[in-house]
Design an enzyme around this catalytic site. Structure first.
Site, mmCIF file in Angstrom:
data_model
loop_
_atom_site.group_PDB
_atom_site.id
_atom_site.type_symbol
_atom_site.label_atom_id
_atom_site.label_comp_id
_atom_site.label_asym_id
_atom_site.label_seq_id
_atom_site.Cartn_x
_atom_site.Cartn_y
_atom_site.Cartn_z
ATOM 1 N N LYS A 57 4.019 -14.310 6.015
ATOM 2 C CA LYS A 57 3.725 -15.698 4.715
ATOM 3 C C LYS A 57 5.388 -15.528 4.263
ATOM 4 O O LYS A 57 6.116 -15.185 3.354
ATOM 5 C CB LYS A 57 3.564 -15.039 3.154
ATOM 6 C CG LYS A 57 3.495 -16.408 2.470
ATOM 7 C CD LYS A 57 2.242 -17.129 2.498
ATOM 8 C CE LYS A 57 2.588 -18.282 1.444
ATOM 9 N NZ LYS A 57 1.757 -19.460 1.095
ATOM 10 N N ASP A 100 -1.775 -18.431 5.013
ATOM 11 C CA ASP A 100 -2.835 -18.922 3.766
ATOM 12 C C ASP A 100 -4.385 -20.176 5.251
ATOM 13 O O ASP A 100 -4.632 -19.869 5.280
ATOM 14 C CB ASP A 100 -2.489 -19.903 2.862
ATOM 15 C CG ASP A 100 -0.811 -20.604 3.420
ATOM 16 O OD1 ASP A 100 -0.475 -19.591 4.200
ATOM 17 O OD2 ASP A 100 -0.472 -20.901 2.282
ATOM 18 N N TYR A 124 0.754 -1.229 0.487
ATOM 19 C CA TYR A 124 -0.028 -0.283 -0.280
ATOM 20 C C TYR A 124 1.220 0.968 0.159
ATOM 21 O O TYR A 124 0.314 2.402 0.013
ATOM 22 C CB TYR A 124 -0.521 0.121 1.182
ATOM 23 C CG TYR A 124 -1.848 -0.666 1.026
ATOM 24 C CD1 TYR A 124 -2.635 -2.452 0.758
ATOM 25 C CD2 TYR A 124 -3.856 0.111 0.522
ATOM 26 C CE1 TYR A 124 -3.301 -2.983 1.115
ATOM 27 C CE2 TYR A 124 -4.603 -1.060 0.935
ATOM 28 C CZ TYR A 124 -4.829 -1.992 0.514
ATOM 29 O OH TYR A 124 -5.398 -3.176 0.116
ATOM 30 N N ASP A 163 -5.928 -6.057 5.488
ATOM 31 C CA ASP A 163 -7.185 -5.856 4.344
ATOM 32 C C ASP A 163 -7.968 -6.574 3.966
ATOM 33 O O ASP A 163 -9.429 -6.235 4.198
ATOM 34 C CB ASP A 163 -6.478 -4.916 3.253
ATOM 35 C CG ASP A 163 -7.667 -3.968 2.594
ATOM 36 O OD1 ASP A 163 -8.741 -3.741 3.242
ATOM 37 O OD2 ASP A 163 -7.929 -4.112 1.198
#
Ligand code: NAD
Length: 365
Positions: free
Chosen positions: A193, A227, A126, A251
């Site tokens: 991640k 995930d 972002y 988000d």
């Protein structure tokens, strides 16, 4: 004598003015005293001042340190940047806090969900560092990167940069732990991640593990892959408590969690900085319902509950949330989206739902 709280009120676009008015009336009905400084932003500001975020509006939030903000339409293809992103940047509102709580009467396949998303608001993909495919800048960036990597980037690639700093990670993780302590929460889960993005997410993970040590014995900690966290959220959401995430995962998981508790109509939010905080619903300006007195005001009113907590009015916050909870549980004076079918003729409008909440609030005081 009770304190008067100065708050900037930005009604916003689309359904913004209607849900903001509902929230303002509910906040006033708690008996807490507010000095509202109403300011414009968004479409009305573009018309009047040629900019969606006038200096006056920003100056007001800097002065009051607290704002209640309706949703603002981001015009597409006009060159104006998002007011929401601009406000977060200008005021360094680094933490986006979104509590997701199940309420009786709000339809959802999940019950008993009570978790809080703490999203880093300033970094990650972002940051807005992007280079269009085929542009001279993209060619410069690709030219600089290619000698450093094994498999060269294709020359027609578009590039987005993902900056994650030690400073930004430490600040948000520490905020999540302090939030957990202040709100009697038991566990913080850092989401990343890091198995794939070893440098950026790896830094976020390492930082969160280090910060967690300072809270050992007071708040439990774990870290998880994003995930696996998504699967966990839809299988056993009650096992999660406070989640802290970099911007993009935050988000996406915010909306996922809003879905777990019944959707955007009931999802409140806060953007918090060191000195300033802006409270707003997760939903947007829903332009198709503009001026129809149809939109659900709950998310905006619950954002007002967060505002009350923030300014130290815990008792009023508790009373207002209880009134919202009672009206939702009764399921009578609620908007169309909270009825069993969207065409239900017993649905009420935005202002009537706020009236019902105010009636409960004042009856219980
Ligand atoms: P949206 O949240 O406005 O609408 C998504 C869906 O949810 C629509 O079907 C809408 O009718 C419904 N909905 C939303 N709020 C509701 C409410 N309170 N009651 C009943 N139904 C409701 O999202 P969008 O359509 O993607 O965005 C519309 C505009 O809002 C865009 O310009 C977007 O940039 C902006 N936006 C602003 C904010 C913000 O100001 N914080 C957040 C998200 C989107």
């Amino acid at each position: 004598m009770t304190r008067t709280h100065s708050v900037t009120l930005i009604p916003g676009d689309g359904i913004g003015p209607e849900v903001s008015d509902a929230a303002r009336r509910c906040l006033e009905a708690t008996g807490v005293r507010f000095a509202w400084d109403e300011q414009i932003a968004g479409e009305a500001a573009i018309e009047r001042f040629g900019t969606p975020l006038p200096a006056e509006t920003l100056a007001s939030v800097r002065r009051t340190h607290v704002a209640l903000k309706g949703p603002i339409t981001t015009p597409i293809g006009t060159g104006f940047r998002s007011v929401n992103v601009a406000l977060r940047k200008e005021l360094d509102l680094f933490a986006c806090v979104r509590p997701c709580r199940s309420y009786a009467g709000v339809r959802s396949p999940f019950q008993g969900v009570d978790l809080v998303i703490v999203r880093e608001n300033t970094e990650d993909l972002y940051a807005g560092i992007e280079f269009a495919a085929g542009s001279p800048d993209a060619a410069t960036v690709i030219g600089a990167i290619n000698p450093l990597i094994k498999q060269p980037l294709r020359l027609d690639s578009a590039i987005s940069i993902k900056p994650i700093s030690a400073f930004g990670s430490e600040r948000i993780v520490r905020y999540a732990f302090e939030y957990a302590l202040a709100h009697g929460r038991n566990k913080v889960t850092a989401v990343h991640k890091a198995n794939i993005m070893k440098c950026t997410d790896g830094l976020f993970m390492e930082t969160s593990r280090r910060v967690a040590k300072a809270y050992e014995g007071r708040v439990a900690f774990e870290d998880r892959l994003v995930d696996a966290t998504c699967m966990q959220l839809v299988l056993r959401p009650r096992e999660l408590d406070v989640l802290v995430l970099p911007n993009l995962y935050g988000d996406i998981l915010s909306d996922l969690c809003a879905g777990l508790v019944g959707g955007l109509g009931v999802a409140p939010g806060a953007n918090i900085g060191e000195t300033t905080a802006v409270f707003e619903a997760v939903h947007g300006s829903a332009p198709k319902y503009r001026g129809m007195n149809k939109a659900n005001p709950t998310a905006m009113i619950l954002s007002g509950v967060l505002l009350l907590e923030h300014v130290g009015e815990a008792d009023a916050a508790r009373r207002l949330e209880a009134a919202v909870r009672a009206v939702l549980a009764e399921g009578k004076a609620v908007t169309y989206d909270l009825k069993p079918t969207r065409e239900d003729p017993t649905a009420v409008g935005t202002s009537a739902m706020a009236d019902a909440i105010i009636t409960k609030l004042t009856a219980d005081s």
